[in-house]
Each structure stands twice: as C-alpha cells, then as structure tokens.
Motif scaffolding. Structure first.
Motif, mmCIF file in Angstrom:
data_model
loop_
_atom_site.group_PDB
_atom_site.id
_atom_site.type_symbol
_atom_site.label_atom_id
_atom_site.label_comp_id
_atom_site.label_asym_id
_atom_site.label_seq_id
_atom_site.Cartn_x
_atom_site.Cartn_y
_atom_site.Cartn_z
ATOM 1 N N GLY A 80 14.686 -1.872 -4.731
ATOM 2 C CA GLY A 80 14.497 -0.731 -5.616
ATOM 3 C C GLY A 80 13.217 0.035 -5.355
ATOM 4 N N THR A 81 12.186 -0.692 -4.905
ATOM 5 C CA THR A 81 10.906 -0.045 -4.599
ATOM 6 C C THR A 81 10.598 -0.093 -3.098
ATOM 7 O OG1 THR A 81 9.779 -2.141 -5.127
ATOM 8 C CG2 THR A 81 9.886 -0.469 -6.866
ATOM 9 N N ASP A 82 11.588 -0.543 -2.311
ATOM 10 C CA ASP A 82 11.465 -0.583 -0.858
ATOM 11 C C ASP A 82 10.291 -1.447 -0.415
ATOM 12 O OD1 ASP A 82 12.412 0.059 1.677
ATOM 13 O OD2 ASP A 82 11.116 1.822 1.876
ATOM 14 N N GLU A 83 10.189 -2.655 -0.985
ATOM 15 C CA GLU A 83 9.110 -3.594 -0.667
ATOM 16 C C GLU A 83 9.717 -4.904 -0.189
ATOM 17 O OE1 GLU A 83 5.636 -2.758 -3.794
ATOM 18 O OE2 GLU A 83 7.558 -3.150 -4.748
ATOM 19 N N TYR A 84 9.127 -5.441 0.897
ATOM 20 C CA TYR A 84 9.727 -6.621 1.511
ATOM 21 C C TYR A 84 8.677 -7.573 2.083
ATOM 22 C CZ TYR A 84 13.720 -3.449 1.351
ATOM 23 O OH TYR A 84 14.686 -2.563 0.936
ATOM 24 N N GLY A 85 9.037 -8.847 2.087
ATOM 25 C CA GLY A 85 8.228 -9.857 2.753
ATOM 26 C C GLY A 85 7.095 -10.402 1.922
ATOM 27 N N ILE A 86 6.350 -11.307 2.517
ATOM 28 C CA ILE A 86 5.308 -12.035 1.807
ATOM 29 C C ILE A 86 4.209 -11.119 1.278
ATOM 30 C CG2 ILE A 86 3.872 -12.506 3.853
ATOM 31 C CD1 ILE A 86 3.549 -15.392 2.689
ATOM 32 N N ALA A 87 3.972 -10.001 1.963
ATOM 33 C CA ALA A 87 2.926 -9.064 1.542
ATOM 34 C C ALA A 87 3.501 -7.814 0.882
ATOM 35 C CB ALA A 87 2.047 -8.669 2.729
ATOM 36 N N MET A 88 4.817 -7.799 0.674
ATOM 37 C CA MET A 88 5.493 -6.696 -0.006
ATOM 38 C C MET A 88 5.189 -5.333 0.619
ATOM 39 S SD MET A 88 7.570 -7.394 -2.596
ATOM 40 C CE MET A 88 8.331 -8.717 -1.671
ATOM 41 N N TRP A 89 5.291 -5.284 1.935
ATOM 42 C CA TRP A 89 5.089 -4.017 2.637
ATOM 43 C C TRP A 89 6.306 -3.119 2.487
ATOM 44 C CZ3 TRP A 89 0.881 -1.934 4.818
ATOM 45 C CH2 TRP A 89 -0.176 -2.777 5.219
ATOM 46 N N PRO A 148 0.810 -1.207 0.000
ATOM 47 C CA PRO A 148 0.000 0.000 0.000
ATOM 48 C C PRO A 148 0.843 1.256 0.000
ATOM 49 C CG PRO A 148 0.013 -0.989 2.162
ATOM 50 C CD PRO A 148 0.727 -1.927 1.264
ATOM 51 N N ARG A 149 0.462 2.211 -0.805
ATOM 52 C CA ARG A 149 1.143 3.489 -0.837
ATOM 53 C C ARG A 149 0.153 4.580 -0.480
ATOM 54 N NH1 ARG A 149 5.984 3.020 -3.724
ATOM 55 N NH2 ARG A 149 6.203 1.087 -4.893
ATOM 56 N N GLY A 150 0.639 5.644 0.125
ATOM 57 C CA GLY A 150 -0.199 6.792 0.388
ATOM 58 C C GLY A 150 -1.184 6.609 1.515
ATOM 59 N N ALA A 151 -1.026 5.552 2.329
ATOM 60 C CA ALA A 151 -1.944 5.345 3.438
ATOM 61 C C ALA A 151 -1.714 6.424 4.489
ATOM 62 C CB ALA A 151 -1.722 3.965 4.049
ATOM 63 N N ARG A 152 -2.793 6.979 5.009
ATOM 64 C CA ARG A 152 -2.671 8.066 5.973
ATOM 65 C C ARG A 152 -2.625 7.604 7.410
ATOM 66 N NH1 ARG A 152 -6.471 12.972 3.656
ATOM 67 N NH2 ARG A 152 -5.406 13.191 1.652
ATOM 68 N N GLY A 153 -2.962 6.376 7.653
ATOM 69 C CA GLY A 153 -2.940 5.878 9.025
ATOM 70 C C GLY A 153 -3.883 4.722 9.170
#
Length: 211
Positions: free
Chosen positions: A111-120, A2-7
């Motif tokens: 490169g896109t700063d995504e990690y783990g099984i859910a690509m957080w 998810p990107r742009g989540a506010r909280g």
C-alpha cells in the motif's frame, strides 16, 4: 523508508583515525556480509569461529544479549563503519530496522510501496543502492544491501542537519528524515508530529541497545 531523496549523498572520503582503525579491524575479523546473511535463518554467529565479531570493539555496538539477530550484527557493524559520523552506530541502525520491519527480511507494505528489512521504496533505493553482500547485485530485498544503503542515507541526513545548525537529538532527526525527507525535518525545525510515534519507537529501541 526515505522519501523525497534527491540522490546519493553518502559519506565523504575523509574519516577520523578512530574510524579507520575500526574499519581495518572489521575487515580483518568479519566475514563478508554475504556469508553473515547466509546464516541469518540458522541463528548461527558467523564470526564465532574468528573469536567473536568486531562489533564488541566498535562504539555503539549492539549488546550481546539483545534481540538483534546474531548474524545481522557484523552486517550492521560494517554498514555503520561506512559513515564517519559518530551518531551512525550499529545500535542506531539496529533500532531503525526494528522500528521499520522488526528485522523481517521479507516485510512488505504494498500500500505504501515499502519492502524488505529496511522498508525501502524500490524507486528511492535505486539512488542509494549498495552491493552490501558483494554478490554483484543490488537489491532492497537483500538485508546487507538494504542496510548498507540505509547507513549511507542516514549518514547524509546527519550531515544535512548539522549544516542547518540542528545539532541536538540527531538520532531522532535521522529516524524522522528516513520516514519523510531531510527538507521536511528542516522545515519543521525538528521531528514532524506525524512521524513522532515512529521516532519514539526508534528512540526506545536505541536506549535498549545502548544501555
């Protein structure tokens, strides 16, 4: 991711009676998510000793003959039951994970700063973090934690779309919002073109898991 989540905007306190009954069954029959993930690499089914996972009794359960790792299934069930929205099911979460990482707990895209099984993205995960494996820690590299947080986030997305009168193709919209943001999807009036190939993969996997 998810990107742009506010909280955090997780599920509310009210749940339909059907969800409450299913949650009670899950808590009674499924071992803690930590125990489930501990067996993930062995291929064993952590619920087998209890007569089978409660996912068999949950709407949108993952088919027994699917490619979803067996030890992940109770984790998916518990995560889906966090949300009272009907579209957030174990099968939907499984489709999301397959499209995001192929169920790889060690997946990394620096490169896109995504990690783990859910690509957080770690900075975004902090706002949605859950201790899904009850080990006292919240890590985006822990599948139970990452999946639990994913469920909360897509549940929130589901509700945002409904508030904006977007009632159709909610699984596709949730998958798109997870890759972009709720605002991006609402402003586009649907799935943005740039994430459509990813969303189509999620839809294809979801169709396989709900056949």
């Amino acid at each position: 991711m998810p990107r742009g989540a506010r909280g955090p905007g997780g599920p509310g306190t009210g749940r339909p009676r059907r969800r409450l009954a299913l949650l009670a069954a899950a808590v009674a029959a499924v071992p803690l998510a930590a125990g489930a993930f501990a067996l993930l690499r062995t291929g064993e089914d952590p619920a087998a000793a209890d007569g089978g996972p409660p996912s068999a009794r949950v709407s949108g359960a993952v088919p027994a003959d699917s490619d979803v790792p067996r030890a992940l299934r109770p984790v998916l069930t518990r995560a889906a039951l966090q949300c009272s929205e009907d579209e957030v099911t174990p099968a939907f979460l499984a489709a999301m994970l397959k499209a995001e990482s192929g169920f790889d707990a060690d997946a990394r895209r620096p490169g896109t700063d995504e990690y783990g099984i859910a690509m957080w993205t770690p900075s975004v995960f902090k706002g949605w973090a859950r201790d899904g494996d009850h080990d006292g820690d919240k890590s985006s590299m822990s599948p139970p934690d990452a999946i639990s947080a994913m469920s909360d986030y897509v549940c929130w997305l589901d509700r945002q779309y409904k508030k904006n009168g977007m009632q159709r193709e909610l699984p596709a919209l949730m998958a798109a919002g997870y890759r972009t943001s709720s605002r991006t999807v609402v402003e586009a009036g649907g799935v943005p073109a740039r994430v459509r190939p990813h969303v189509e993969r999620v839809q294809r996997y979801l169709a396989e898991y709900t056949r």
